[in-house]
Enzyme design. Structure first.
Site, PDB file in Angstrom:
ATOM      1  N   THR A 168       0.892  -1.153   0.000  1.00 51.85           N
ATOM      2  CA  THR A 168       0.000   0.000   0.000  1.00 51.85           C
ATOM      3  C   THR A 168       0.929   1.201   0.000  1.00 51.85           C
ATOM      4  OG1 THR A 168      -1.552  -1.208   1.435  1.00 51.85           O
ATOM      5  CG2 THR A 168      -1.885   1.153   1.263  1.00 51.85           C
ATOM      6  N   ARG A 196     -13.184  -7.259  -4.502  1.00 50.59           N
ATOM      7  CA  ARG A 196     -12.697  -7.258  -3.122  1.00 50.59           C
ATOM      8  C   ARG A 196     -12.247  -5.861  -2.732  1.00 50.59           C
ATOM      9  NH1 ARG A 196      -7.607  -5.711  -0.624  1.00 50.59           N
ATOM     10  NH2 ARG A 196      -7.426  -6.845   1.349  1.00 50.59           N
ATOM     11  N   GLY A 198     -10.416  -3.778   0.518  1.00 49.60           N
ATOM     12  CA  GLY A 198      -9.698  -3.917   1.775  1.00 49.60           C
ATOM     13  C   GLY A 198      -9.867  -2.705   2.667  1.00 49.60           C
ATOM     14  N   ASP A 199      -8.865  -2.468   3.484  1.00 51.06           N
ATOM     15  CA  ASP A 199      -8.933  -1.383   4.462  1.00 51.06           C
ATOM     16  C   ASP A 199      -8.691  -0.004   3.872  1.00 51.06           C
ATOM     17  OD1 ASP A 199      -6.116  -2.455   4.226  1.00 51.06           O
ATOM     18  OD2 ASP A 199      -5.745  -0.603   5.315  1.00 51.06           O
ATOM     19  N   THR A 219      -0.822   0.276   6.641  1.00 50.60           N
ATOM     20  CA  THR A 219      -0.532  -0.701   5.600  1.00 50.60           C
ATOM     21  C   THR A 219      -0.510  -2.077   6.242  1.00 50.60           C
ATOM     22  OG1 THR A 219       1.080  -1.437   3.933  1.00 50.60           O
ATOM     23  CG2 THR A 219       1.971  -0.395   5.908  1.00 50.60           C
ATOM     24  N   HIS A 221      -2.149  -6.381   6.087  1.00 50.05           N
ATOM     25  CA  HIS A 221      -3.197  -7.297   5.633  1.00 50.05           C
ATOM     26  C   HIS A 221      -4.545  -6.621   5.825  1.00 50.05           C
ATOM     27  CE1 HIS A 221      -5.876 -10.930   6.185  1.00 50.05           C
ATOM     28  NE2 HIS A 221      -5.399 -11.074   4.968  1.00 50.05           N
ATOM     29  N   GLY A 222      -5.199  -6.279   4.709  1.00 49.69           N
ATOM     30  CA  GLY A 222      -6.385  -5.437   4.759  1.00 49.69           C
ATOM     31  C   GLY A 222      -7.514  -5.970   5.602  1.00 49.69           C
TER      32      GLY A 222
END
Length: 308
Positions: A168, A196, A198-199, A219, A221-222
């Site tokens: 990220t 998908r 993510g965060d 940054t 694992h989302g």
């Protein structure tokens, strides 16, 4: 108020020797661009947008033209930005055929009553506001193709690794007027399902900014970051009296203990103090303040140069 900008290039399990210097130079360029905007009287929002745009334009980072591919071999990107002065925010997800999603997120913040647009709605809004489109394949790099091929083979061999696919890019800034902002952008995770999210585009997870507390970009694992609302959690710890480093460590530790997630955080507070912390193997970062440019990639790897 002395301006500050901090940028990151994403948590990573490893960065190959042939890429490491390119990544370092890319991070330094982004921080320098953001800092120069601030020194010329630009806003914190302008600075984080400018810094992240530099990284979106660099194929060595997982954002913009360096984005990883979904399981169909396509690029889908997410981004968000927030102004700590009034908590205004803009975010986009699953956008395609746009070189700089962070610019589109900024337009969502500035020109709509909404905080978040996605997919076709975001595409129509981009077209209506003159954001140029580019062929999707123009965003696909040879490195991204190889990463997708490798991921598909490892998935078939059932070799999951929670430290992979953490890329990220992000920035936080404090401007001369005391305003704070964050921006975060990503291509997501390799071999993800189409659609998908993510965060990164989720305010409170991928980042947060509040002039009364600080600004954060995350940054990692989302899915893990989403589950713990990592960015807002870090600022909650600041509100409780922790230093930035203590807040970052506590938040990352909570994510690791609760959901076994790894990642990283960059932060700046209203006093101009800043911090960078990560639990992934490495995280390229740079911070500019008082004419000095600090940077690093691995644990214990920190350098300082003069900005002249």
């Amino acid at each position: 108020m002395n301006p500050v900008v901090v940028v990151h290039g994403g948590g990573a399990s490893n960065i190959s020797k042939d890429r490491k210097e390119r990544v370092r130079q890319g991070i330094l360029r982004a921080a320098t661009v953001g800092y120069n905007i601030l020194k010329q009287g630009g806003s914190a929002v302008d600075a984080v947008e400018g810094a992240v745009t530099v990284l979106e334009d660099d194929p060595d980072f997982n954002a913009g033209c360096g984005s990883v591919l979904n399981e169909n071999g396509e690029v889908e990107m997410d981004a968000s930005i927030m102004n700590g002065k009034d908590l205004s925010a803009g975010a986009v997800s699953a956008v395609r055929c746009i070189a700089n999603p962070i610019k589109l997120a900024r337009l969502v913040m500035d020109k709509t009553p909404h905080c978040f647009l996605t997919d076709q709605g975001a595409a129509r809004f981009a077209a209506a506001n003159g954001i140029p489109t580019i062929p999707g394949q123009q965003l696909v790099t040879e490195r991204s193709r190889k990463r997708l091929e490798k991921e598909k083979l490892e998935k078939d061999a059932q070799k999951p690794d929670c430290q992979k696919n953490l890329g990220t890019v992000g920035a936080v800034a404090l401007d001369c007027q005391g305003n704070l902002a964050y921006a975060t952008s990503t291509g997501g995770i390799v071999n993800k399902m189409p659609g998908r999210v993510g965060d990164t585009p989720c305010v409170g997870s991928g980042g947060y900014a509040d002039n009364d507390i600080g600004a954060v970009s995350t940054t990692g694992h989302g899915e893990s970051i989403l589950k713990v609302n990592l960015a807002r959690l870090a600022l909650f710890h600041v509100e409780q009296g922790k230093s930035l480093e203590e807040a970052a460590n506590a938040s990352l530790g909570h994510m690791k203990s609760k959901v076994k997630g790894v990642g990283g955080i960059i932060m700046v507070n209203k006093a101009g103090e800043w911090a960078v912390k990560w639990t992934s193997t490495s995280m390229p970062w740079a911070a500019a303040k008082d004419g000095k440019l600090h940077s690093g990639i691995d644990f214990g790897d920190t350098s300082i140069i003069d900005l002249s």
